[in-house]
Structure formats: C-alpha cells, structure tokens
Design an enzyme around this catalytic site. Structure first.
Site, short mmCIF file in Angstrom:
data_model
loop_
_atom_site.label_atom_id
_atom_site.label_comp_id
_atom_site.label_asym_id
_atom_site.label_seq_id
_atom_site.Cartn_x
_atom_site.Cartn_y
_atom_site.Cartn_z
N ASN A 63 42.02 38.46 31.46
CA ASN A 63 42.58 37.16 31.12
C ASN A 63 44.09 37.28 31.05
OD1 ASN A 63 40.21 35.26 30.43
ND2 ASN A 63 39.69 37.21 29.44
N GLU A 64 44.71 36.94 32.15
CA GLU A 64 46.16 37.11 32.27
C GLU A 64 46.90 35.99 31.53
OE1 GLU A 64 47.20 39.77 33.20
OE2 GLU A 64 46.45 40.49 35.11
N PRO A 65 48.22 36.17 31.31
CA PRO A 65 49.01 35.12 30.67
C PRO A 65 48.73 33.76 31.32
CG PRO A 65 50.35 37.06 30.97
CD PRO A 65 49.02 37.34 31.61
N THR A 104 49.99 43.94 35.88
CA THR A 104 48.64 44.51 35.93
C THR A 104 48.42 45.23 37.25
OG1 THR A 104 47.89 42.65 34.61
CG2 THR A 104 46.19 43.89 35.76
N SER A 135 45.98 32.08 30.47
CA SER A 135 44.55 31.83 30.27
C SER A 135 44.33 30.90 29.08
CB SER A 135 43.81 33.15 30.01
OG SER A 135 43.83 33.94 31.16
#
Ligand code: GLP
Length: 629
Positions: free
Chosen positions: A173-175, A192, A177
C-alpha cells in the site's frame, strides 16, 4: 501481547516523566537487536497457533515478505523441528505479490515463502494463499474480491505480520492508498522499486505493479505486529509512530487500530524523539555521551559552533539541567570532539596518547581489514588504509568472496580476450560442458572459477594502489546462505588467521543495510574470534574500529576516531575506487539514489568534514569516521 517482553530502557528520560502520547501514537517495544525482537514475535505467533489448536480452531495468519521477517520464519521452523509446533491448523494469507510475475520466478513472493518457510513446515497446500502475479487483467478484479472473501469466510485474520517499506508502505500500500482500500492492483513507488534492485539486479527488471491486501484488509486483523530493523528504517519508523495519520505514510493508518505493536531493534528506534532527543521529552539522566549529543543537537538547531553557545541558548532550548556555565560545558565538549580527530589512525609513535583515539605503542601495528565487499570498504576507508600503510603499519587484508559478483557481460569481455589467445569456445555454458578441453590451459576451468579470478585480480590491482603488499592479502570464500557447515569452516579459518597475524587493530563494517544479514553474522564471528584469541593472550590488546556500511554514516556523537583526508587523498581514493570496474554498475549503496558509489562515498566523507567544521573544528576536505567497539 508481549507480556513477558524484556523491554530495554534505552531512554535517558527519567521514569514517570515521559508523556506517552505526546509524541508516540503507536505502541512500540524496542529490542537490543533484530534476533531478540524476531524471537519474541515468533513466540507470540506460536502461542496463538497452539491456543487455537487446543480449541480445535483454525488460526489465520497474515504474513509478510522481505528481509525483515526472515529471522521470525527461521525461529518458527526451529520450533516446528524442536518443539513440536504444528501448522496443520494454520491458514496463511500473504500480503502481496509483484505483478506480473510467475510464481516459479525466483524473485516472486511465492518462491520466497516456499524457500523461507513453507518448505520446512507441515502446512497444507490448500491453506497457502499468496496473490497470483500471473492472473490476467480481465480476471484481476474478481480475483482480488475473492481473496478478500476467502479471508472473511475464515473469520478474518487473527494475526497480521507487517514490515514497512521506506516509502511508508505496509504490504504494497504505497503513499496515496486509501483507508478503505481492499485487495487490489497498485503501481509501485520509485523508492520501493529501487529497494528491490538488489533482488532483480536492475531497476528495469523490477515489476512496476503489485497486488496487495488493502489498508482496510489489514486493519480488520485482530492483532497486528509491525517489525522494523536497522538504521535504514529509522526515519520512516519515526514518521509512522510520531506522525499524524496521512495517506502519505500509509503505515500511520495503523494508529486507527486498537491492537497493534511496533517491534523495533535499537537502530530502527534511533530517530524516535525519546531516543534521539530525550531532553525534549523530560528530565534526563545526563552522562558524557548524552551531553555530547545534546550540545551537538543544539549547535545544529541554532546553526552555531560549540564555542559560541551561550547560557541563554542552553536555557531557551530546554537544556536546563547542565551544571555550571555554558563556557565550561562548551570547552568540555569541544575538547571531546577535537580528541576524536587524528591523522594517525594507527596511533602516533612517541607521542602522549591520552587524548588520542589510538594507542601510540607499538609504533608499528599489525592491522587487519576484514570485508565481504572490498570496493565498499575502499570507498568507506580507503584514505585510512593508505595512511596506515604510509605510517609503517603492517596492513593485512582479509577479503571474503561471495559468489557471482561478476556479471555475465563482464565475464564475456574477458572470455573474448582468452578466446583470441586460445581457440576453444569459452562462452558461458559452453565452458561448463567442455571443461576437459580447457584442462591444463586454465586451472579447473569453470566459469565460476574464471569469474573468481577476474574478481581477485581486480581487487589486487585496486588495493596495491594503496600500497598494500600482495603477500598480505588473503581471500576466503564466503559460503552460500544456509550452508552452516562451510560457514563453520570459514570461521575456523578466520580463527587460525587471526591467531597467526595477532592484530592490534581490526577495521571492519559495523552497521549494515540489512541488520541481520551475512555481514552482521561475520562481524559477530570476528568479534568472537578476537575475544577467544585474547583469552589466551593478553586481553583487550586488539581494538576493533567500525565504519558504517548502512545508508547513513555514524552520528558525530558516536564517532570515536575521525581521520581527515586532504583533497589529494580524496582524489587518490577516487582513482582506486575506479579500479573496481566490474562493480561499477552494481548499486552498492541501495536506495533511490543511483549515483555511482565513488560519488556517494566522497559526499559522505565531505559532509562529515563539513559537520565537524560547522561545530567549530578545523576545516578539512573530507573525513572517514569510526566507532570503537
Ligand atoms: C516489500 C514488501 C513489504 C515489506 C517491505 C520491506 O515491499 N512488499 O511487505 O514490508 O518490502 O522489506 P524489507 O523487510 O526487506 O525491508
């Protein structure tokens, strides 16, 4: 819930004064190292599995990948083997998987889980769930819904293990999300992808997308443990624990959860306010180290050198507890800093040494430099190595060779030259099959061996430029992962080697990108060897000096020896680093910064000199710094 946790009081803050929630918004515990933290997490998991077994219930475990959970999985496997821990009632759900990727691909999380856990325990095949990175785009939506439904049908996740990415992600869940997000496809953040380069060998090969459980999926878990180890994680850990809830740092969403614990090692906790700036939080138990840290902190905040700090500065910043006037304290700290600087890393012969980092005697010392990555070592401490040689010390290098540090392209370059000299086809693959034709022309002519020759010759060329004699350079093969037997042999070799050299000083790396990886294991072996060695000889004769191999250098307050470099020495070091041609494309300092590593090392050495200068000490071009073990 970590009832028996032996939480280490790392804080200087006096008990009872610390306001629990003012800074920290997530429950956290700090362990001395990642091994201890991992064992504690494994213990909680095993207790849960057993309790559920007694009640004849399923246990739903949500698992993570990456380097962080490795020790936990090792411990679970050990418990399975030695303590009858069965996983027959466990249903596993993994957080995420790259997309697209084949499950058989060695970089896939399917492969990771099989190799690091599932292969060794009694898990039922039908109880393993890992998102399928091979699914077609058309099926993706239903596939993800189905993943969610399967979790819910089993009553939800009982225990969810999480790592944290440097982007602040949990799962993938990347920034950006959303709090309500569920299992879905997501585009990976640049940080990432850069962090995954070491697994995929180049940025281009790292998948751009992944399938991940959502934030909501994770928050539904009854219990969550987030683990983080090493200094690399310290900044993002601080944001997750102390920051406001925000989609920019998805890990902050955990602050909504009622039963989450963040488990840290010392290094990962090092940016937390109560650890880094305890004087902000409350009344402190001051000692010399804390005083030094606080004064440096004050200088950095006020942008002032040590000797210009006034009583008013100390008062304003809340550092009220120092005894005596600012003047005395300023002098005391200035001298402490001054005493760390030396152009004589092996000690200065015939000089008083009470205020120097190293002993003056013996004039000529036996020095061992131990490394598993020679180019990184030269990048970090090449200037010091050169000085030691110039100042008459006997410098011995013990370099570990890990497999496959030479790319196929590099090998073929050399093979091309050989081919012109010898008519045999020596392209990779062919040489393995046609070994006999090479026999006699090249010792045990395998590609592996030739790659090793290339590596060794290159290292020799480089370090000879630092004045180090070839006869003082030893190579050892570092066995592959999980090969305990050969590791034991290597350690025995190190014991015998140290016994023979009888070193007064050892220089080696002491803080790593992966805190419980192979480098750390070998550091521990080395320390043990040294201890054993001096049990029989005179104790404390050998001092171990550590440089920092993680993304950041030591904090100034931790530095015990700073070796200045002149502009010419910086240039010299750069030229030596250039000799490691075969390594120039490999990213040795992981992370989003893809600058070549000589630049990284120069910048690091320059910025250290600048920091010293800003504190009011002499201005140098660059500095290599060490912490004494
Ligand atoms: C990957 C995984 C995450 C993991 C993170 C941290 O991105 N998808 O679940 O937490 O890496 O990795 P490491 O533990 O290697 O630092």
């Amino acid at each position: 819930m970590f009832e028996t946790i032996d939480q280490i009081n790392l804080s200087y803050v006096k008990p009872g004064i610390y306001e629990e929630t003012r800074f920290e918004k997530l429950h956290n515990v700090i362990f001395q190292n990642s091994e201890e933290g991992s064992k504690e997490i494994a213990r909680e998991i095993s207790n849960l599995v057993r309790t559920k077994q007694q009640k004849e219930e399923n246990c739903v475990l949500g698992l993570a990948t990456g380097s962080s959970p490795l020790k936990i999985y090792e411990e679970l496997i050990r418990m399975h083997r030695e303590e009858d821990l069965s996983f027959s009632n466990v249903v596993f759900f993994n957080l995420d998987e790259y997309f697209p990727i084949d499950p058989d691909d060695s970089q896939s999380y399917h492969h990771f889980m099989a190799e690091n856990l599932f292969k060794y325990i009694d898990v039922k095949e039908e109880n393993i769930h890992i998102p399928d990175g091979n699914i077609s785009y058309e099926e993706l939506h239903d596939y993800c819904n189905n993943y969610e439904n399967r979790i819910q049908k089993l009553g939800g996740i009982d225990f969810q293990l999480l790592g944290i990415g440097r982007s602040g992600h949990i799962g993938f869940n990347e920034p950006g999300s959303h709090l309500n997000s569920q299992t879905r496809i997501i585009t990976l953040d640049h940080i990432t992808r850069s962090d995954a380069i070491s697994a995929f060998t180049s940025l281009e090969k790292v998948p751009r997308k992944a399938i991940t459980m959502g934030i909501n999926t994770i928050l539904q878990a009854k219990r969550i443990v987030l683990m983080a180890w090493g200094r690399n994680k310290a900044k993002i850990v601080k944001k997750a624990i102390e920051g406001e809830i925000s989609s920019n740092i998805p890990a902050t969403y955990l602050q909504h959860h009622q039963n989450t614990t963040v488990v840290l090692d010392k290094a990962a906790s090092s940016e937390l306010t109560r650890i880094r700036e305890p004087w902000i939080i409350g009344d402190c138990n001051w000692d010399n180290k804390l005083k030094k840290e606080a004064v440096i902190w004050l200088c950095e905040h006020l942008n002032k050198p040590v000797l210009k700090l006034t009583d008013k500065d100390y008062n304003m910043s809340g550092l009220l507890n120092f005894k005596g006037p600012a003047y005395d304290l300023n002098i005391e700290i200035f001298n402490l800093l001054q005493n760390t600087i030396t152009g004589w890393p092996g000690g200065k012969p015939n000089s008083p040494d009470s205020h120097r980092p190293e002993r003056s005697k013996p004039d000529s010392k036996n020095v061992v430099i131990f490394s598993l990555a020679p180019e990184t070592t030269v990048a970090h401490i090449g200037g010091t190595m050169h000085r030691l040689v110039e100042q008459g010390h006997k410098v011995n290098l013990l370099f570990g060779l890990t497999e496959d540090s030479i790319s196929t392209e590099e090998y073929l370059k050399y093979a091309g030259v050989f081919k012109k000299i010898m008519p045999t086809d020596i392209s990779e693959g062919v040489i393995e099959k046609n070994c006999p034709t090479m026999e006699g022309q090249m010792p045990s002519g395998t590609v592996k061996k030739i790659k090793e020759f290339i590596r060794i010759e290159e290292i020799l060329t480089a370090v000879k430029n630092l004045g180090i004699l070839e006869k003082n350079i030893k190579f050892i093969n570092i066995p592959e992962k999980n090969n305990e037997l050969s590791e034991k042999e290597t350690v025995e070799f190190i014991n015998v080697y140290l016994d023979k050299i009888n070193p007064h000083q050892i220089f080696t790396a002491g803080d790593f990108k992966i805190p419980h990886g192979i480098e750390k294991r070998y550091l521990d072996h080395l320390i043990n060897s040294t201890k054993n060695l001096y049990k029989t000889k005179s104790p404390s004769q050998c001092w171990i000096w550590l440089y920092n191999e993680s993304n950041q250098d030591w904090k100034i307050s931790d530095v015990d020896m700073a070796v200045p470099l002149s502009p010419d020495q910086v240039l010299k070091k750069r030229n030596v680093i250039f000799k490691f041609l075969s390594q120039k494309e490999r990213i040795l300092f992981q992370g989003p910064d893809t600058r070549k590593f000589y630049l990284d090392s120069e910048n690091r050495n320059r910025s250290m000199a600048e920091k010293y200068h800003k504190l009011g000490l002499t201005e140098y071009e660059a500095m290599e710094v060490f912490k004494k073990l």
